[in-house]
Scaffold this motif. Structure first.
Motif, PDB file in Angstrom:
ATOM      1  N   LEU A 199      -4.511 -13.946   2.397  1.00 32.52           N
ATOM      2  CA  LEU A 199      -3.079 -14.213   2.499  1.00 32.52           C
ATOM      3  C   LEU A 199      -2.430 -14.254   1.119  1.00 32.52           C
ATOM      4  CD1 LEU A 199      -3.082 -16.945   5.303  1.00 32.52           C
ATOM      5  CD2 LEU A 199      -2.283 -14.580   5.496  1.00 32.52           C
ATOM      6  N   ILE A 200      -3.096 -14.909   0.168  1.00 33.37           N
ATOM      7  CA  ILE A 200      -2.561 -14.974  -1.196  1.00 33.37           C
ATOM      8  C   ILE A 200      -2.503 -13.583  -1.809  1.00 33.37           C
ATOM      9  CG2 ILE A 200      -3.001 -15.824  -3.536  1.00 33.37           C
ATOM     10  CD1 ILE A 200      -4.279 -18.326  -2.232  1.00 33.37           C
ATOM     11  N   ALA A 201      -3.588 -12.825  -1.667  1.00 32.49           N
ATOM     12  CA  ALA A 201      -3.621 -11.466  -2.213  1.00 32.49           C
ATOM     13  C   ALA A 201      -2.553 -10.591  -1.549  1.00 32.49           C
ATOM     14  CB  ALA A 201      -5.006 -10.854  -2.008  1.00 32.49           C
ATOM     15  N   GLY A 202      -2.383 -10.761  -0.245  1.00 31.49           N
ATOM     16  CA  GLY A 202      -1.374  -9.993   0.472  1.00 31.49           C
ATOM     17  C   GLY A 202       0.025 -10.277  -0.034  1.00 31.49           C
ATOM     18  N   LEU A 203       0.313 -11.530  -0.326  1.00 25.50           N
ATOM     19  CA  LEU A 203       1.626 -11.889  -0.863  1.00 25.50           C
ATOM     20  C   LEU A 203       1.860 -11.235  -2.229  1.00 25.50           C
ATOM     21  CD1 LEU A 203       1.795 -15.686   0.048  1.00 25.50           C
ATOM     22  CD2 LEU A 203       3.372 -13.917   0.847  1.00 25.50           C
ATOM     23  N   VAL A 204       0.835 -11.272  -3.073  1.00 26.03           N
ATOM     24  CA  VAL A 204       0.967 -10.678  -4.402  1.00 26.03           C
ATOM     25  C   VAL A 204       1.165  -9.171  -4.306  1.00 26.03           C
ATOM     26  CG1 VAL A 204      -0.219 -10.254  -6.590  1.00 26.03           C
ATOM     27  CG2 VAL A 204      -0.359 -12.513  -5.524  1.00 26.03           C
ATOM     28  N   LEU A 205       0.411  -8.519  -3.429  1.00 25.21           N
ATOM     29  CA  LEU A 205       0.559  -7.072  -3.256  1.00 25.21           C
ATOM     30  C   LEU A 205       1.931  -6.726  -2.691  1.00 25.21           C
ATOM     31  CD1 LEU A 205      -2.977  -6.138  -1.874  1.00 25.21           C
ATOM     32  CD2 LEU A 205      -2.079  -5.740  -4.180  1.00 25.21           C
ATOM     33  N   TRP A 206       2.397  -7.528  -1.746  1.00 24.90           N
ATOM     34  CA  TRP A 206       3.730  -7.294  -1.187  1.00 24.90           C
ATOM     35  C   TRP A 206       4.794  -7.427  -2.272  1.00 24.90           C
ATOM     36  CZ3 TRP A 206       8.169 -10.266  -0.836  1.00 24.90           C
ATOM     37  CH2 TRP A 206       9.174  -9.765   0.011  1.00 24.90           C
ATOM     38  N   ALA A 207       4.650  -8.436  -3.122  1.00 25.25           N
ATOM     39  CA  ALA A 207       5.619  -8.632  -4.200  1.00 25.25           C
ATOM     40  C   ALA A 207       5.599  -7.472  -5.194  1.00 25.25           C
ATOM     41  CB  ALA A 207       5.330  -9.947  -4.930  1.00 25.25           C
ATOM     42  N   HIS A 208       4.461  -6.774  -5.283  1.00 27.53           N
ATOM     43  CA  HIS A 208       4.326  -5.651  -6.217  1.00 27.53           C
ATOM     44  C   HIS A 208       4.478  -4.295  -5.532  1.00 27.53           C
ATOM     45  CE1 HIS A 208       2.665  -8.771  -8.850  1.00 27.53           C
ATOM     46  NE2 HIS A 208       2.864  -7.926  -9.838  1.00 27.53           N
ATOM     47  N   ARG A 209       5.024  -4.280  -4.334  1.00 32.20           N
ATOM     48  CA  ARG A 209       5.109  -3.020  -3.596  1.00 32.20           C
ATOM     49  C   ARG A 209       5.932  -1.975  -4.359  1.00 32.20           C
ATOM     50  NH1 ARG A 209       8.405  -6.828  -1.809  1.00 32.20           N
ATOM     51  NH2 ARG A 209      10.528  -6.358  -1.090  1.00 32.20           N
ATOM     52  N   GLY A 210       7.008  -2.410  -5.013  1.00 30.92           N
ATOM     53  CA  GLY A 210       7.804  -1.474  -5.810  1.00 30.92           C
ATOM     54  C   GLY A 210       7.024  -0.954  -7.004  1.00 30.92           C
ATOM     55  N   ASN A 211       6.262  -1.839  -7.647  1.00 32.20           N
ATOM     56  CA  ASN A 211       5.436  -1.422  -8.788  1.00 32.20           C
ATOM     57  C   ASN A 211       4.378  -0.414  -8.361  1.00 32.20           C
ATOM     58  OD1 ASN A 211       6.101  -4.559  -9.094  1.00 32.20           O
ATOM     59  ND2 ASN A 211       6.129  -3.630 -11.131  1.00 32.20           N
ATOM     60  N   ILE A 212       3.792  -0.643  -7.180  1.00 30.50           N
ATOM     61  CA  ILE A 212       2.757   0.268  -6.682  1.00 30.50           C
ATOM     62  C   ILE A 212       3.336   1.661  -6.459  1.00 30.50           C
ATOM     63  CG2 ILE A 212       1.200   0.723  -4.745  1.00 30.50           C
ATOM     64  CD1 ILE A 212       0.926  -2.347  -4.435  1.00 30.50           C
ATOM     65  N   VAL A 213       4.529   1.721  -5.886  1.00 31.85           N
ATOM     66  CA  VAL A 213       5.186   3.017  -5.669  1.00 31.85           C
ATOM     67  C   VAL A 213       5.438   3.709  -6.998  1.00 31.85           C
ATOM     68  CG1 VAL A 213       7.292   4.145  -4.860  1.00 31.85           C
ATOM     69  CG2 VAL A 213       6.227   2.352  -3.469  1.00 31.85           C
ATOM     70  N   ARG A 214       5.924   2.959  -7.986  1.00 30.61           N
ATOM     71  CA  ARG A 214       6.210   3.557  -9.297  1.00 30.61           C
ATOM     72  C   ARG A 214       4.933   3.986 -10.012  1.00 30.61           C
ATOM     73  NH1 ARG A 214      10.103  -0.558  -9.161  1.00 30.61           N
ATOM     74  NH2 ARG A 214       8.808  -1.987 -10.391  1.00 30.61           N
ATOM     75  N   LEU A 215       3.850   3.228  -9.823  1.00 33.71           N
ATOM     76  CA  LEU A 215       2.569   3.631 -10.409  1.00 33.71           C
ATOM     77  C   LEU A 215       2.111   4.962  -9.830  1.00 33.71           C
ATOM     78  CD1 LEU A 215       0.666   0.210 -10.454  1.00 33.71           C
ATOM     79  CD2 LEU A 215       1.147   1.638 -12.461  1.00 33.71           C
ATOM     80  N   VAL A 216       2.230   5.104  -8.528  1.00 33.88           N
ATOM     81  CA  VAL A 216       1.830   6.345  -7.863  1.00 33.88           C
ATOM     82  C   VAL A 216       2.696   7.509  -8.335  1.00 33.88           C
ATOM     83  CG1 VAL A 216       1.682   7.531  -5.641  1.00 33.88           C
ATOM     84  CG2 VAL A 216       0.894   5.170  -5.836  1.00 33.88           C
ATOM     85  N   GLN A 217       3.981   7.243  -8.544  1.00 24.25           N
ATOM     86  CA  GLN A 217       4.919   8.292  -8.966  1.00 24.25           C
ATOM     87  C   GLN A 217       4.900   8.529 -10.473  1.00 24.25           C
ATOM     88  OE1 GLN A 217       8.631   6.765  -7.434  1.00 24.25           O
ATOM     89  NE2 GLN A 217       8.292   7.636  -5.380  1.00 24.25           N
ATOM     90  N   GLY A 218       4.172   7.690 -11.209  1.00 25.70           N
ATOM     91  CA  GLY A 218       4.126   7.823 -12.664  1.00 25.70           C
ATOM     92  C   GLY A 218       5.377   7.351 -13.358  1.00 25.70           C
TER      93      GLY A 218
END
Length: 232
Positions: A199-218
């Motif tokens: 649950l804690i990890a899921g919250l952190v990943l959710w909070a970084h969802r925009g960062n993850i998209v930008r990482l994938v897009q470079g």
């Protein structure tokens, strides 16, 4: 806590067993731990420091995030240690309170994980700041140090390795979050602790969802040391 590696097979019972043994006491202690840990999490170092020293809200600048990285980018390093201190101390306080309360039930480590979850929720969704908080990395990183040295070593090791080699804070943060439930499972092999860590990890990943998209897009911004002058 840091430095302890307790075998949890016997320490953390099935939730049904715990509730059946003393339901009112268990629910009362759990509620107290949740509320206290949540309000500890609401004490956001970046928001408090920006308002105290710059008379403005860090969320109105940069990425709009109430975290250490955005604070540093907007204001420089002068007061960044205060942000770190605040976010670390609140995590320490939450875990200690959770441990103390759940010791009354005989399951202190369960209390640490339980309080850690609500501290992260308070950090991300603070009632004191219109439910717009930070992404939980510094807070969560401190929680890892409090929970178990092996879990902290895995999380912080991955974070530092990826941050220093790629200069992407978000990449290190995501990797550390993913490692948390995995290391919890292998350290303790206890379902309830694994679920709480998920649950804690899921919250952190959710909070970084925009960062993850930008990482994938470079398109993600890299961390840069700078000597920016403080705002006046």
């Amino acid at each position: 806590m840091l430095g302890s590696a307790l075998p949890l097979t016997a320490e953390v019972p099935a939730l049904g067993t715990l509730l059946a043994a003393s339901p009112m006491k268990t629910l009362g202690i759990a509620l107290a731990a949740a509320v206290i840990a949540y309000f500890c999490g609401c004490l956001n170092g970046a928001i408090l420091t920006s308002k105290l020293f710059y008379h403005e809200d860090v969320r109105h600048h940069g990425s709009g995030n109430a975290g250490l990285t955005n604070f540093y980018r907007c204001y420089g390093a002068r007061y960044a240690p205060l942000v770190i201190l605040c976010d670390m101390l609140k995590a320490v306080a939450a875990v200690l309170v959770g441990r103390w309360l759940f010791t009354l039930l005989g399951f202190p480590l369960l209390g640490e994980y339980f309080a850690a979850l609500f501290c992260v929720i308070g950090h991300m969704f603070p009632v004191t700041a219109q439910f717009k908080g930070g992404k939980g990395i510094l807070c969560s990183g401190t929680l890892l140090l409090m929970l178990d040295w092996r879990i902290a070593l895995a999380g912080w090791g991955l974070f530092l390795l990826l941050w220093l080699t790629t200069r992407y804070v978000s990449l290190g943060s995501v990797a550390a979050a993913v490692s948390f439930p995995i290391s919890t499972f292998f350290c303790f092999r206890t379902p309830v602790l694994t679920v709480l860590s998920l649950l804690i990890a899921g919250l952190v990943l959710w909070a970084h969802r925009g960062n993850i998209v930008r990482l994938v897009q470079g398109k993600e911004s890299k961390f840069r040391w700078h000597g920016k002058e403080d705002k006046t």
